[in-house]
Design a protein around this motif. Structure first.
Motif: not given
Ligand code: PMV
Length: 352
Positions: A33, A35, A223
């Protein structure tokens, strides 16, 4: 390995053809979770690949026509998905240099309900990446099976991060971890079978469909919100650290440790959502009711029923086939099903 090693061959010979592939979904135990650019995960993750929840995809390729993509999901045209795939194909041209030299008709169907919150993007991009590697072999020559699978995982990641884990069965790791040999941010690797106690090789995942609607926040937005979450760095570090106990747990068959770690990961994922700005909550009342009932049931019976959550309201019920499964299944049917919208449950099992 670097991205350079996945660049496509200069010499290829395209022709009109059709290929079909199938790919299962997966459920993360240590979650991804957050990036960085080019789908590089902020922390390593490990998942179980499901067996029954799959996407079946056929790609028809029409050589030398102008580049366009048409997609159909269970026979219905999906224009938004086609736009997403066009963008994806443009993005991966350096890895498959022939990819923009034709027209595509992509037909896809899931063996599980579309709105179930089971990661259809994971199985969907996994199946597309496998189809693309089949086309690549026809146009550019054969690779070894291992190379082909690794490149399919690399390509799937560029479509949807967690999809790269769906290319392998069993337990699968994506993201560099000191604890897992050969692990990479660029593609997933299979967790060594001989490092896994038999108790973890025959496991049920029953997905309770608490809420079948569209999620209020997409995983892309979720994200993104980790970029400004003040707890993000600590979370990424924790996920990396969690590989140390996980490795020992998997080897020794420590079910109690597994339950604690997996539930903690699920709740942490949702805690991150609640601590984002803006905050969002994907759990529903039914999600919490089920979690509380699972905890009561475990306290009373000491049977190994536990849960994990994806980015949604549905609850993945995990339990081993260790002789206690019949009692657990009847508890689910009598006590938990009532919290779903339409008695909805998808029964999967991980056997390897
Ligand atoms: O692959 P994405 O971008 O849809 O992200 C999925 C993230 C989670 O499913 C919530 C966790 C995971 O590791 O699969």
């Amino acid at each position: 390995m670097t991205t350079q090693e996945f660049l496509g061959k200069e010499n290829f010979n395209i022709q009109s053809t059709a290929v079909s592939e199938s790919c299962p979904s997966n459920i993360a135990l240590i979650k991804y979770w957050g990036k960085y650019k080019d789908q590089i995960p902020a922390n390593p993750s490990i998942s179980y690949t499901l067996n029954h929840c799959k996407t079946n995809t056929t790609i028809e390729f029409f050589a030398n026509e102008s580049f366009s993509v048409q997609t159909f999901l269970s026979g219905n045209e999906e224009v938004n998905f086609a736009e997403k795939i066009e963008k994806y194909f443009k993005n991966i041209e350096q890895y498959l240099p022939w990819i923009l030299k034709g027209k595509y008709i992509i037909k896809t169907e899931n063996t599980f309900p579309h709105s179930s919150g089971i990661a259809s993007s994971a199985s969907g991009f996994g199946a597309i990446a496998k189809c693309l590697m089949k086309l690549d072999e026809t146009f550019s020559g054969k690779n070894s099976e291992e190379e082909s699978l690794q490149k399919a995982s690399f390509l799937a990641r560029l479509g949807s991060g967690s999809a790269c884990r769906s290319l392998y069965n069993g337990l699968v790791v994506w993201g560099e971890s000191d604890e897992v040999n050969g692990s990479s941010d660029l593609f997933a690797v299979k967790y060594a079978d001989d490092e896994i106690h038999p108790i973890f090789k025959d496991f049920n995942d029953w997905v309770l469909l608490i809420h079948e609607g569209v999620k209020s926040v997409s995983s892309t937005v979720g994200h993104g919100l980790m970029n400004t979450n003040p707890y993000a760095e600590r979370r990424f570090q924790e996920a990396r650290e969690n590989f140390v106990p996980m490795k020992g747990i998997l080897k020794s068959g420590d079910l109690t440790g597994f339950i604690k770690l997996v539930e903690h990961e699920a709740l942490t994922l949702h805690a991150m959502m609640m601590m984002s700005d803006p905050a969002f909550i994907l759990m529903k009342t039914g999600t919490l009711e089920v979690i509380n009932k699972i905890w009561d049931f475990r306290r009373e019976t000491e049977l190994p029923l536990f849960f994990t959550l994806d980015a949604g309201a549905n609850v993945h019920l995990l339990f081993p086939n260790d002789g206690s499964e019949e009692q657990i299944k009847s508890f689910i049917e009598s006590e938990l099903l009532q919290h779903t919208q339409k008695n909805g449950v998808v029964k999967d099992v991980m056997k390897f």
